[in-house]
Design an enzyme around this catalytic site. Structure first.
Site, mmCIF file in Angstrom:
data_model
loop_
_atom_site.group_PDB
_atom_site.id
_atom_site.type_symbol
_atom_site.label_atom_id
_atom_site.label_comp_id
_atom_site.label_asym_id
_atom_site.label_seq_id
_atom_site.Cartn_x
_atom_site.Cartn_y
_atom_site.Cartn_z
ATOM 1 N N GLU A 122 -6.613 -8.031 -0.751
ATOM 2 C CA GLU A 122 -7.010 -8.018 0.660
ATOM 3 C C GLU A 122 -8.509 -7.756 0.739
ATOM 4 O OE1 GLU A 122 -4.794 -5.622 3.365
ATOM 5 O OE2 GLU A 122 -2.895 -6.016 2.368
ATOM 6 N N GLU B 191 0.833 -1.213 0.000
ATOM 7 C CA GLU B 191 0.000 0.000 0.000
ATOM 8 C C GLU B 191 0.865 1.260 0.000
ATOM 9 O OE1 GLU B 191 -2.815 -0.253 3.315
ATOM 10 O OE2 GLU B 191 -4.324 -0.805 1.847
HETATM 11 C C1 LIG Z 1 -8.103 2.231 5.204
HETATM 12 C C2 LIG Z 1 -7.077 1.177 5.499
HETATM 13 C C3 LIG Z 1 -5.669 1.725 5.437
HETATM 14 C C4 LIG Z 1 -4.745 0.847 6.194
HETATM 15 N N1 LIG Z 1 -4.687 -0.499 5.591
HETATM 16 C C5 LIG Z 1 -5.017 -1.568 6.250
HETATM 17 S S1 LIG Z 1 -5.747 -1.680 7.792
HETATM 18 C C6 LIG Z 1 -5.853 -3.469 7.833
HETATM 19 C C7 LIG Z 1 -5.004 -3.932 6.651
HETATM 20 C C8 LIG Z 1 -3.585 -4.394 7.065
HETATM 21 O O1 LIG Z 1 -2.943 -3.393 7.818
HETATM 22 C C9 LIG Z 1 -2.762 -4.715 5.808
HETATM 23 O O2 LIG Z 1 -1.452 -5.055 6.194
HETATM 24 C C10 LIG Z 1 -2.694 -3.501 4.907
HETATM 25 O O3 LIG Z 1 -1.996 -3.858 3.719
HETATM 26 C C11 LIG Z 1 -4.073 -3.017 4.542
HETATM 27 N N2 LIG Z 1 -4.814 -2.796 5.761
#
Ligand SMILES: CCCC/N=C1\SC[C@@H]2[C@H](O)[C@H](O)[C@@H](O)CN12
Length: 651
Positions: free
Chosen positions: A263, A185
């Site tokens: 995911e 991300e």
């Molecule tokens: C709006 C969500 C942004 C943060 N991303 C998240 S919160 C739960 C999951 C895990 O952390 C995962 O590791 C992230 O890649 C995506 N994600």
């Protein structure tokens, strides 16, 4: 010259034999951009995958969890590789025991699961510092997740060790890894440093070759900065999101090839002090069905969440610092204790509409054990063991030093100074700039005066005689794993102020609590003659036998406040009964000695204990109870079924 060896017949048959076996050179996993699909060994393939993090499950349970995933209809397992779990110090690597990533790959293969691997270097995952090692912060100016030369040097060094070890595990080389994610991300991160992403892509290609499918994952708003030419773009979203809109957005980056949700959230994470998160079975199954109807490949995050044992939880920053709970149950299809949930069966039914699923019985829930209540005895206040906890003695500095400056990555550090003159009247004590990272337990001459907490509690009022010891036990609650625009240093980040006086001349005691607790040697035999602290950081423990086979169980600490737990020397994680929503800690059966074996439980209670210092082992988790409720189980021992909990107000 040596006589030529006559080649015996079998050797002559090898070429023929080699045509019969799946050879590395015939194995392939590729994107078919003409038909918008994956091809596995040339045949159309869609993965239905689930996330399971080996670093959140004891190694002895890996096979059980992976088998359950396979029997659920999954054909692939996705997992991260936390850099900080494997390189505890620069140049020191650990791939042993529950950190043996390659044993996990082998278990996945035995479970007939392909693998989607996500080695980072940053992984988020609600894991301590998003998987980045805390020792990177020993260079305080380092610019994480960018093309900062100091950061890239450490990344190159780590991946030069890790990636070659993964090479034989790539699918086309005979292994089970079908694709590998670059970063995580990245489009959600402030930097948007394309040179950093290009560096990583080049490094992965150089060390993994040009056949492995490399990809990126971003939320819909992160695709612009997170995607990169040459890396397959994928997206993540949950059941409440607009699939059609998000996949249409994804097509701007991948006009052709299979749609992929890397995911798909089956549940969600929990923070201490916030309500327990859940996602409905109906919403989750409906969303999966809609994606599978489109021919998309999907990874469900999480399929089995597991536990943040030890100090491994991460944290978020949403208006304030929010540490993640010890349980990573995630309301996932397989519960933290490894039990199949209604959500799993519903998802299995959906999957069975689209592809064959393994036939055969699904395992029943694991045996659960109730035990107690057990009364713990007082071993002594933490200060009584300072010489054992910090045998090398303190570090002296005019101003307080951070955890990173003294190379203490996790857990606790004691800061000590002396009152420069008598403080007869209650006097304000505080740390400027929200400089307590993250919780400070304050004692004057061994008497507990209260807690300061990052973002939450900024001042105390102290009294004391001149020259009195001012001790501050500083707890690192886990470094930010997401949402941090700056490095999350830990400790007293500013010199505390007493009245109008800035306190200087500090002694820092990095504490190795785990080493002390691991000694089987009864702590209470080591305590000094010092008066026992009626409250504040204090060790309690007891030993207990388990007769019969025992089972998985859940440690329940009614009336305790906050602290750390070890069972037979294993750091089970943090408890925070007073804040919730987690009220129990999962205790995997393999941690316990059964058939009469003697077990030891040790608590470091940081604030205050109940009138009766008792704990219980109950047969079900309590993950959704805030502090105003206390569940009291009848004091039955090892009954076959727990009575309905009575909900009591108070505490
Ligand atoms: C709006 C969500 C942004 C943060 N991303 C998240 S919160 C739960 C999951 C895990 O952390 C995962 O590791 C992230 O890649 C995506 N994600």
């Amino acid at each position: 010259m040596a006589p030529r060896k006559r080649l015996c017949l079998p050797v002559l048959l090898l070429p023929l034999l080699s045509l019969l076996l799946p050879q590395a050179d015939n194995r392939s996993f590729i994107v078919d951009r003409i038909n918008d699909r994956f091809l596995l060994d040339g045949a159309p393939f869609r993965y239905v995958s689930g996330s399971l993090h080996y670093f959140r499950v004891p190694r002895v349970l890996w096979a059980d969890r992976l088998f359950k995933m396979r029997m659920s209809g999954l054909n692939t397992v996705q997992f991260y590789v936390p850099w900080n779990y494997h390189e505890p110090e620069p140049g020191v690597y650990n791939f042993n025991g529950s950190r043996d990533l390659f044993a996990f790959l082998k278990e996945a293969s035995l479970a007939n699961l392909l693998v989607i691997l996500r080695p980072g270097p940053y992984i988020c995952a609600e894991w301590e510092m998003g998987g980045l090692p805390a020792w990177l912060l020993q260079k305080p100016e380092i610019n994480l997740r960018t093309s900062d030369p100091d950061f890239l040097a450490a990344v190159d060094s780590w991946f030069t060790v890790l990636l070659p070890k993964l090479y034989p595990w790539l699918y086309h080389n005979g292994g089970n890894i079908i694709s590998i994610q670059v970063e995580n991300e990245y489009g959600s991160y402030r930097a948007c440093d394309v040179n950093y992403m290009k560096h990583l892509a080049g490094l992965f290609r150089a060390l993994l070759g040009d056949r492995i499918l490399l990809f990126t994952t971003d939320g819909p708003e992160g695709l612009r900065c997170g995607s990169l030419q040459g890396l397959y773009t994928t997206v993540d979203f949950g059941p409440a999101d607009n699939m059609t809109k998000i996949f249409a957005l994804l097509r701007n980056y991948e006009p052709h090839g299979p749609l992929v949700n890397s995911e798909y959230y089956t549940g969600w994470l929990d923070y201490w002090g916030q309500n327990h998160s859940t996602r409905s079975v109906l919403a989750v199954t409906r969303g999966l069905e809609n994606m599978l109807k489109l021919g998309a490949s999907v990874n469900m995050y999480m399929f089995h969440g597991g536990t943040n044992f030890g100090y491994w939880n991460g944290a978020d920053e949403k208006g304030r610092f929010l540490p993640i709970t010890t349980s990573y149950d995630y309301d996932a299809p397989i519960s933290e204790a490894g039990d199949l949930t209604p959500k799993l069966f519903a998802l299995r039914n959906v999957i069975s509409e689209f592809q064959e699923i393994p036939l055969g019985p699904l395992p029943p829930p694991s045996p659960k054990m109730m035990l107690g209540p057990l009364t713990l005895h007082l071993d002594g206040d933490l200060l009584a063991f300072l010489d054992f906890l910090c045998p090398q003695g303190p570090i002296h500095s005019i101003l307080p030093l951070s955890f990173e400056a003294v190379k203490q990555d996790h857990g606790f550090m004691l800061y000590r100074t002396f009152l420069p003159h008598p403080i007869p009247e209650p006097t304000q004590f505080w740390v400027p700039n929200n400089g307590v990272h993250d919780r400070a337990y304050v004692m004057v001459d061994g008497v507990f005066h209260g807690v300061l907490e990052r973002n939450m509690k900024h001042q105390l009022f102290l009294t004391g005689k001149g020259g009195a010891k001012l001790d501050i036990l500083l707890e690192n609650m886990g470094r930010l794993s997401f949402g941090s625009n700056s490095s999350d240093f830990k400790g007293l980040l500013e010199p505390p102020v007493l009245g109008q006086m800035v306190l200087t001349q500090w002694l820092m005691f990095p504490l190795n609590v785990d080493k002390l607790v691991k000694w089987w040697f009864p702590l209470h035999l080591m305590k000094s003659t010092r008066p026992q602290a009626p409250s504040g950081p204090t060790f309690y423990s007891t030993t207990f036998p388990i007769f019969g086979e025992g089972g998985d169980t859940f440690l329940f600490l009614p009336g305790w406040t906050k602290g750390q737990v070890w069972i037979n020397g294993f750091n089970l994680g943090r408890y925070w009964t007073k804040r919730g929503p987690q009220q129990t800690l999962y205790v995997p059966r393999p941690l316990l000695f059964s058939r009469g074996g003697l077990n030891k439980i040790t608590l470091l209670e940081l604030e205050s204990v109940p009138l009766q210092p008792q704990i219980q082992f109950v047969d079900r988790p309590i993950l959704n109870s805030t502090s105003h409720k206390t569940f009291v189980y009848s004091l039955s021992v090892e009954t076959s079924s727990a009575p309905e909990p009575m909900e009591l107000s108070g505490h």
